[in-house]
Design an enzyme around this catalytic site. Structure first.
Site, PDB file in Angstrom:
ATOM      1  N   SER A  26      14.857   1.243  11.348  1.00  0.00           N
ATOM      2  CA  SER A  26      14.354   0.058  11.670  1.00  0.00           C
ATOM      3  C   SER A  26      12.961   0.269  10.893  1.00  0.00           C
ATOM      4  O   SER A  26      12.440  -0.749  10.340  1.00  0.00           O
ATOM      5  CB  SER A  26      14.361  -0.391  12.958  1.00  0.00           C
ATOM      6  OG  SER A  26      15.703  -0.655  13.403  1.00  0.00           O
ATOM      7  N   SER A 173      17.033 -11.056  15.470  1.00  0.00           N
ATOM      8  CA  SER A 173      15.425 -11.070  15.448  1.00  0.00           C
ATOM      9  C   SER A 173      15.312 -10.830  14.154  1.00  0.00           C
ATOM     10  O   SER A 173      13.941 -11.002  13.657  1.00  0.00           O
ATOM     11  CB  SER A 173      14.877  -9.956  16.507  1.00  0.00           C
ATOM     12  OG  SER A 173      15.348  -8.875  15.906  1.00  0.00           O
ATOM     13  N   GLN A 174      16.100 -10.306  13.389  1.00  0.00           N
ATOM     14  CA  GLN A 174      15.819  -9.862  11.888  1.00  0.00           C
ATOM     15  C   GLN A 174      15.469 -11.155  10.984  1.00  0.00           C
ATOM     16  O   GLN A 174      14.489 -11.108   9.973  1.00  0.00           O
ATOM     17  CB  GLN A 174      17.164  -9.265  11.288  1.00  0.00           C
ATOM     18  CG  GLN A 174      17.293  -7.719  11.950  1.00  0.00           C
ATOM     19  CD  GLN A 174      18.327  -7.039  11.437  1.00  0.00           C
ATOM     20  OE1 GLN A 174      18.904  -7.689  10.566  1.00  0.00           O
ATOM     21  NE2 GLN A 174      18.549  -5.887  11.785  1.00  0.00           N
ATOM     22  N   SER A 200      16.779  -9.276  21.177  1.00  0.00           N
ATOM     23  CA  SER A 200      15.948  -8.131  20.752  1.00  0.00           C
ATOM     24  C   SER A 200      14.613  -8.220  20.368  1.00  0.00           C
ATOM     25  O   SER A 200      13.953  -7.787  19.379  1.00  0.00           O
ATOM     26  CB  SER A 200      16.730  -7.689  19.480  1.00  0.00           C
ATOM     27  OG  SER A 200      17.881  -7.462  19.602  1.00  0.00           O
ATOM     28  N   ASP A 321      21.296  -2.364  20.615  1.00  0.00           N
ATOM     29  CA  ASP A 321      22.048  -1.423  20.061  1.00  0.00           C
ATOM     30  C   ASP A 321      22.637  -0.328  20.675  1.00  0.00           C
ATOM     31  O   ASP A 321      23.469   0.572  20.152  1.00  0.00           O
ATOM     32  CB  ASP A 321      20.863  -0.837  18.870  1.00  0.00           C
ATOM     33  CG  ASP A 321      20.944  -1.645  17.589  1.00  0.00           C
ATOM     34  OD1 ASP A 321      21.844  -2.620  17.536  1.00  0.00           O
ATOM     35  OD2 ASP A 321      20.116  -1.425  16.821  1.00  0.00           O
ATOM     36  N   LYS A 348      27.496  -8.083  14.967  1.00  0.00           N
ATOM     37  CA  LYS A 348      26.847  -6.789  14.340  1.00  0.00           C
ATOM     38  C   LYS A 348      28.161  -6.421  13.368  1.00  0.00           C
ATOM     39  O   LYS A 348      28.888  -7.261  12.797  1.00  0.00           O
ATOM     40  CB  LYS A 348      26.611  -5.807  15.487  1.00  0.00           C
ATOM     41  CG  LYS A 348      25.569  -6.275  16.430  1.00  0.00           C
ATOM     42  CD  LYS A 348      24.247  -6.144  15.785  1.00  0.00           C
ATOM     43  CE  LYS A 348      23.040  -6.272  16.774  1.00  0.00           C
ATOM     44  NZ  LYS A 348      21.718  -5.903  16.021  1.00  0.00           N
ATOM     45  N   ARG A 352      31.059  -6.073  18.948  1.00  0.00           N
ATOM     46  CA  ARG A 352      30.516  -4.667  19.742  1.00  0.00           C
ATOM     47  C   ARG A 352      30.892  -5.030  21.371  1.00  0.00           C
ATOM     48  O   ARG A 352      30.443  -4.189  22.043  1.00  0.00           O
ATOM     49  CB  ARG A 352      29.044  -4.406  19.641  1.00  0.00           C
ATOM     50  CG  ARG A 352      29.074  -3.612  18.318  1.00  0.00           C
ATOM     51  CD  ARG A 352      27.622  -2.894  18.211  1.00  0.00           C
ATOM     52  NE  ARG A 352      27.525  -2.271  16.827  1.00  0.00           N
ATOM     53  CZ  ARG A 352      26.287  -2.120  16.379  1.00  0.00           C
ATOM     54  NH1 ARG A 352      25.150  -2.280  17.027  1.00  0.00           N
ATOM     55  NH2 ARG A 352      26.285  -1.436  14.988  1.00  0.00           N
ATOM     56  N   ARG A 410      27.638   2.760  15.004  1.00  0.00           N
ATOM     57  CA  ARG A 410      27.367   3.011  16.438  1.00  0.00           C
ATOM     58  C   ARG A 410      28.669   2.898  17.406  1.00  0.00           C
ATOM     59  O   ARG A 410      28.750   3.868  18.352  1.00  0.00           O
ATOM     60  CB  ARG A 410      26.555   1.915  16.908  1.00  0.00           C
ATOM     61  CG  ARG A 410      25.311   1.775  16.305  1.00  0.00           C
ATOM     62  CD  ARG A 410      23.825   1.144  16.932  1.00  0.00           C
ATOM     63  NE  ARG A 410      22.948   1.218  16.168  1.00  0.00           N
ATOM     64  CZ  ARG A 410      22.183   2.158  15.832  1.00  0.00           C
ATOM     65  NH1 ARG A 410      22.409   3.329  16.172  1.00  0.00           N
ATOM     66  NH2 ARG A 410      21.047   1.814  14.912  1.00  0.00           N
TER      67      ARG A 410
END
Length: 454
Positions: A26, A173-174, A200, A321, A348, A352, A410
């Site tokens: 990140s 949030s990206q 996030s 995450d 994601k 998830r 992940r």
């Protein structure tokens, strides 16, 4: 790396050791964007070598930014463009990197030309429409080619003047981070209003801190507004801290086996919110110790020891995450664990929540799926106990299986940890960890391998 299923050896003793994870994905990708838009040259050290970061580098190169990479040394030299996008046309393959497609969509808005961004089949199912709506409000022509506001993305821009915009924050949030990072390069700067609850939040604070490190201002004008004046980034010599998300797997290995693991280079002053995963393990019964030096963050560390014996009820929105990692730890606790407020992780690399529940059940776990999370109920108190002297005992109800990973790094890294206690766990498509941690299997083996008893 073979794509055949990888068998995870059961630990013969509690996991003990020290590890310094690779650099934060990140932070690496945020630093790459800020350095690319800076005036002058930046040198990044500790940069992560992974699919996601290589995709970002390739995308910036396609936009005309000069970068010199020494991946083996974790060193990237970025020749900043002064806020300009040299290329007037480009096609960017963002693979499976959501960070890359979101950040570079905003970067393309600064350009003067036509740009197309695409990725994997899964990427074409990950919504990006909220970001494009914000770009359109700022005068950039932006559209998607898949149903539901999903990539491929087409950008037609004559430059981005800046101004006021609103972005919805419930998916990622990206989107806000992408807008914020390009804002200093616009003539008018930018005011960003956040609509709805942001997910996030620590990642937004990370964005602000990286921007500030490269010389840009980002003012918090209220709980739902950022104000970013027009300005410039300046080239920097910039050290990237180890990846806190990657650290979670090794801390979890200690918690599952009743061992002790120290992660070097991270502390409570880290800019990564996922360091709070250690606090979650502490709530579950592990001992936690922070080692914080004076003025050298690289000398900091965090240690987790003992078994995670208690189930907990936890809101993981800020550290989402690490949901798969904590869910695996919960399989070995003495009571149920409920993970809440993470509905956004369904969008994601895979779902998830739903897919994680499926794989935990494949291993014999008792899992209840909720709209925004999971409840994991261990097989029984006796089965959850971990003998002090050995890590080989399993947990009641759990059994070996070939777990599917859904091309999600992940999922692979977290589900593998079940195999430290349960014989016969195999991980399908182990090479998918290359997205963020190419040598994960070697690092996991190094810290968990123990000599045969005499």
């Amino acid at each position: 790396m073979t794509t055949d299923a990888l068998e995870i050896p059961v630990c013969r003793a509690p996991v003990r050791g020290k590890i310094r994870p690779p650099g934060s994905k990140s932070i690496t990708n945020r630093a790459l964007v800020c350095a690319a838009l800076a005036e002058g040259t930046s040198t990044l050290s500790g940069a992560l070598d992974s699919q996601d970061t290589r995709v970002m580098v390739d995308g910036l190169r396609a936009l005309g930014i000069g970068l010199d990479t020494d991946w083996s040394a974790g060193r990237i030299v970025v020749h900043g463009s002064g806020g300009r996008i040299p290329a007037t046309a480009a096609t960017l393959d963002c693979a499976a990197s959501g960070t890359t497609i979101r950040f570079l969509a905003a970067v393309c808005g600064l350009g003067h030309g036509t740009y197309r961004l695409d990725g994997t089949a899964r990427m074409r199912k990950r919504p990006i429409g909220d970001l494009l709506d914000a770009l359109q409000s700022l005068g950039v022509e932006a559209s998607t080619e898949s149903p539901g506001g999903c990539p491929p993305v087409a950008i037609h821009s004559a430059g981005m003047p800046g101004g006021a915009t609103t972005v919805r924050g419930g998916t990622s949030s990206q989107f806000a981070s992408a807008l914020a990072m390009v804002a200093p390069c616009t003539p008018a700067g930018m005011t960003i209003d956040f609509e709805g609850r942001l997910v996030s939040l620590p990642y937004l604070e990370m964005t602000r801190r990286v921007m500030a490190d490269f010389g840009a201002a980002c003012h918090v004008a209220g709980p739902t507004r950022w104000s970013i004046p027009s300005g410039r980034y300046r080239g920097q010599t910039y050290a990237i801290e180890p990846d806190a998300s990657a650290a979670s797997y090794f801390l979890a290995a200690a918690a599952i086996t009743g061992g002790s693991v120290t992660v070097e280079g991270l502390s409570r002053r880290s800019m990564q919110g996922d360091v709070a995963f250690a606090e979650a393990l502490h709530r579950m019964g592990c001992a936690l110790e922070w080692h914080e030096s004076g003025n050298d963050p690289a000398a900091d560390s965090v240690s987790v020891s003992g078994r995670a014996s208690h189930g907990i009820d936890i809101d993981m929105n800020a550290i989402s995450d690490t949901v798969p990692t904590l869910a695996v730890v919960a399989l070995f606790a003495d009571g149920p664990t409920t993970i809440r407020n993470v509905a956004h992780i369904r969008d994601k690399e895979t779902d998830r929540i739903g897919d994680l529940a499926c794989e935990l059940r494949r291993l014999g776990g008792a899992v209840t799926e909720h709209a925004d999370g999971l409840t994991i109920t261990p097989g029984g108190r006796e089965g959850g106990r971990q003998a002090e002297g050995g890590g080989g005992a399993g947990a009641a109800g759990l059994h070996g299986a070939i777990v599917q990973t859904y091309d999600d790094h992940r999922m692979a890294m977290s589900l593998a940890l079940v195999g430290l206690r349960v014989p016969g766990v195999h991980v399908a498509d182990p090479a998918c960890v290359g997205k963020t941690f190419p040598d994960y299997w070697d690092r996991l083996a190094a810290i968990t391998r123990r000599p045969d008893p005499a």
